[in-house]
Structure formats: C-alpha cells, structure tokens
Design an enzyme around this catalytic site. Sequence first.
Site, short mmCIF file in Angstrom:
data_model
loop_
_atom_site.label_atom_id
_atom_site.label_comp_id
_atom_site.label_asym_id
_atom_site.label_seq_id
_atom_site.Cartn_x
_atom_site.Cartn_y
_atom_site.Cartn_z
N PRO A 276 0.82 -1.21 0.00
CA PRO A 276 0.00 0.00 0.00
C PRO A 276 0.86 1.27 0.00
O PRO A 276 1.88 1.34 0.68
CB PRO A 276 -0.78 -0.11 1.32
CG PRO A 276 0.07 -0.96 2.20
CD PRO A 276 0.81 -1.90 1.31
N GLY A 277 0.43 2.22 -0.79
CA GLY A 277 1.12 3.52 -0.80
C GLY A 277 0.13 4.60 -0.41
O GLY A 277 0.08 5.08 0.73
N ARG A 278 -0.72 4.94 -1.39
CA ARG A 278 -1.70 6.02 -1.21
C ARG A 278 -2.52 5.85 0.08
O ARG A 278 -2.63 6.79 0.88
CB ARG A 278 -2.63 5.99 -2.43
CG ARG A 278 -3.66 7.07 -2.49
CD ARG A 278 -4.61 6.81 -3.66
NE ARG A 278 -3.92 6.65 -4.93
CZ ARG A 278 -3.53 7.65 -5.72
NH1 ARG A 278 -3.79 8.89 -5.38
NH2 ARG A 278 -2.91 7.41 -6.86
N ARG B 72 -1.66 16.70 -8.60
CA ARG B 72 -2.68 15.70 -8.93
C ARG B 72 -3.93 16.28 -9.63
O ARG B 72 -4.43 15.67 -10.57
CB ARG B 72 -3.08 14.89 -7.69
CG ARG B 72 -1.93 14.02 -7.18
CD ARG B 72 -2.37 13.02 -6.14
NE ARG B 72 -3.33 12.09 -6.66
CZ ARG B 72 -4.64 12.16 -6.49
NH1 ARG B 72 -5.18 13.13 -5.75
NH2 ARG B 72 -5.44 11.27 -7.02
N CYS C 50 1.96 30.28 -13.41
CA CYS C 50 1.59 30.91 -14.68
C CYS C 50 0.99 29.90 -15.65
O CYS C 50 1.52 29.65 -16.73
CB CYS C 50 2.82 31.57 -15.29
SG CYS C 50 3.54 32.76 -14.19
N TYR D 73 1.57 11.73 -3.02
CA TYR D 73 1.98 12.35 -4.29
C TYR D 73 1.95 13.88 -4.28
O TYR D 73 2.06 14.49 -5.33
CB TYR D 73 1.15 11.79 -5.47
CG TYR D 73 1.28 10.28 -5.55
CD1 TYR D 73 2.45 9.70 -6.03
CD2 TYR D 73 0.27 9.44 -5.08
CE1 TYR D 73 2.60 8.32 -6.05
CE2 TYR D 73 0.42 8.07 -5.10
CZ TYR D 73 1.58 7.51 -5.58
OH TYR D 73 1.73 6.15 -5.60
C1 LIG Z 1 4.64 -1.49 -7.97
C2 LIG Z 1 3.72 -0.70 -7.14
N1 LIG Z 1 3.34 -1.18 -5.96
C3 LIG Z 1 2.52 -0.49 -5.15
C4 LIG Z 1 2.04 0.75 -5.51
C5 LIG Z 1 1.17 1.46 -4.55
O1 LIG Z 1 -0.10 1.66 -5.03
P1 LIG Z 1 -1.14 2.49 -4.16
O2 LIG Z 1 -0.48 3.76 -3.83
O3 LIG Z 1 -2.32 2.65 -5.04
O4 LIG Z 1 -1.43 1.66 -2.96
C6 LIG Z 1 2.40 1.29 -6.74
C7 LIG Z 1 1.88 2.61 -7.12
O5 LIG Z 1 1.91 3.09 -8.18
C8 LIG Z 1 3.25 0.55 -7.58
O6 LIG Z 1 3.65 1.05 -8.75
#
Ligand SMILES: Cc1ncc(COP(=O)(O)O)c(C=O)c1O
Length: 423
Positions: free
Chosen positions: A287-289, A324, A353, A382
């Site tokens: 998970p990132g986002r 974004r 601008c 992001y």
């Molecule tokens: C390889 C990979 N893993 C995990 C993620 C994380 O995805 P998310 O931020 O949607 O959880 C990404 C995001 O682009 C990714 O490219």
Amino acid sequence: MSVPTPHSELSHVWPIGSEIDGAGRLRIGGCDAIELAREFGTPAYIVAEDDLRARAQAFVAAFSSRNADCELLFASKAFPCTAVYRVLAEEGIGCDVASGGELVSALRGGFAPERLVLHGNAKSEAELALALREHVGTIVVDGADELERLERQLDGGKAPQRVFLRVTPNVRGETHDGISTGQADSKFGVELADAPALLDRMRGNDRLDLRGVHMHIGSQLRDLTPFRRAVEAVAGLGAFPEIDLGGGLGVAYTSDMDVPSIDDYAAAKVGAVHEHLGSDVRIIDEPGRALVANSCVTLYTVETIKRNVSTWVAVDGGMSDNMRPMLYGARYEAHVADRFGGGTPCHVVGKHCESSDVIVRDAELADPRVGDVVVTPVTGAYGFSMANNYNGIPRPPVVFCRDGDARVVVRRETHDDLFARDV
Ligand SMILES: Cc1ncc(COP(=O)(O)O)c(C=O)c1O
C-alpha cells in the site's frame, strides 16, 4: 485493528484525531492550524503522525489476521520523506522503492536493506548495481532486458538474489488511465503469455532465488473485484512460495466519497489468494496512497481574490506542491481553516503561470478573505513526491504534529536552494 473515526464535526477524509475546536479552528494532531501557518509559514504539509502509525497498524493487522505469513511494504513513491520512512520502519513494515533515489532514501529512513523491494520498469545498470551492493532483499524483474542486465551483474559468490517477475494480469480496474497498470498493453511488467518463458529462465539460474510473481493493477481503485480477478489470472502461472499483490486501495479525497476499508481490501486480496493458490503462500502487499494520503493536509494563505465571471481565490502554492488535480483531474475539498462551512462558490487556484493551476474547481468557502488560511485535506500521497520548483517557488516544509507538539521534519526550500546545483 480498525482506524478510529475522526472528530464528529469532521468527515472521514481528515487525519485521525483532527477536530474543530470551540473557536471554530481546525486542529491537526492537537495543533491549531492557524498557529501552524503563523509559525511555519505557508504553503506547508502538515502530517498527523498518529494517523500514519494507525494506518500502518491497520494494514498489518488486516493482512496478518487472515494469512499466517504476510509482509506489508510501504510503496514509498507516495511520500518519500525521510521522517515518513522512519515512522513506517518503526511500525515494522518493509518498503518498496522504485529507483536508486528512493532506495537510498529508504536506507536513510532506517529500513534494513533486506526489507527493501526494488521496482521500476526501466531500472538502469547503476540502479541494479546499487541494489546488489546494498544487499537489497528483493528485486522485482520487470522484463527480459532487465533480466539480462541483472544476470550480468550477479556475483556467483553471494547467496542467490531473491527475485519476483512482474506480470500484467490483463485486468483493468476502474481508475484514471494515468494510474492504471494491470491492462495487457502496459509499460509495466510482462504479459501473461510471455511470463512462463521468463519464469523458466529465472528458475534455471542458480544465482537467482525466484519467489513468485508480482502484480500491481493500478491505484485509487474503489471496487475490489479487479483485485480478485487479477489473482485468478496469475494463478495459471503455477505455484510459488510467495505472491506480491502490489497496492491499489483507493482513498476518500472528498467527504462525499466512500471507499472500501483496509479490512475489506485485505479480505478481498487474501480471500482470492486462498481460493486460487491455497493458504500456504506468503502474501506481500504494497500500500502507498491508502497508507499516507489522509495523514496530511496542506495549509495555504489567500493572496488575492478576484470576482469576474467566477470568484477566483488565489493562494500561495498550487501546482508546485500538488500536481494531482492537473495530472489526473483529481478532486479535493478546501476550507478556511478557522471558518468551516460554505456560502461562497469559487475556484481555489494557485499562483503559477498556467490556467491549469486550479487546486479545487467549484469549491465553497465561507466568505473567503485575503490573508485567510485555507486548508486542503488528503494531500499525503503524491503531493510532496511530485513537488517541483515551477516559477521558482521553493518547495514547502513538512511538519509532523502529535499530541499538540509540532516539529519540522523537512525545512522549507530557500531561494538559495534553487541554485544549489549550479556549477
Ligand atoms: C509497484 C507498485 N506497488 C505499489 C504501488 C502502490 O499503489 P497504491 O499507492 O495505489 O497503494 C504502486 C503505485 O503506483 C506501484 O507502482
């Protein structure tokens, strides 16, 4: 463990523990937003540290309660800030990096090299060399050219390098094209039909320890069905000891948005693995986002207000601190930090601008005035990572808040910093 709900006057998009105090002022991590703006200036990224920790704990609990052997990785492209790495390393999760720069940042943030996973659709010779030199735990091979490049660099004297092969399962989730990656025609990974030959080659190399396949079908997915279909699609590639499921859970950017819970997401993914691959597989999720987005808000100050056909409320940041809306048409909400509520239809715009520099189109602010502090929630993913110096605007600081204490973890860029690379 579930993520606690924020103060009742604020919706689920705000960092955990946020509230509007008796004077109508926003507090994040126990800190008054107006005081933060005064002390640290604007624009500024304000992070509730407890929110970061709670979401990391929720992801770990949701997966490990369903599968005995799991690993959670922070997809660090979402918020590659040393202090964020540090908090998430302390919470016991691993880290996904997508470049040499993210790799050194994750090490600096305290991740053990064996907890790192290197991604990237165009890894350079130098990035692979760096990963091997630093003993990065796992490399996700993205295609045939890269496999050759990696094989040339492998040292026979070392333990075999853990590797996965990234495949595109030909499953498209519902999300913006710019962040959809699971479709067959993608720059990421290899098609299902091409995977068996590469997997055989990887299996046949005794300097590689092939652990399984990796997939990531896209980001900001609000429907869980495609995650299940993707597992079913890759199951045909055979049995492996591990599977890396990527990330992808969507987050609520505006109060009217609903998204699946972390628990529902884990149930869908783990359930699909159990159904199609059995329950002895080690599951990795990235998970990132959804780990970082809701932990952070951005504070701005209103510089000018123009009333022509529309009302244009211009603040002191914009596309240099949040790309974004311009890249993906992403929607945010905005509020005056000490006067919540609507009443004035307007567009909240930046100072750059470009006419595309619109942070929130069709916002509703409560009688906005020059000098007001305006806040946009859900900027943890992001924002910082895509920040730039367009128009020579120095990038904002990152301020961590917890129990009423605020500390700067990344200082504001200065004008001198803009020339740091001149020779
Ligand atoms: C390889 C990979 N893993 C995990 C993620 C994380 O995805 P998310 O931020 O949607 O959880 C990404 C995001 O682009 C990714 O490219």
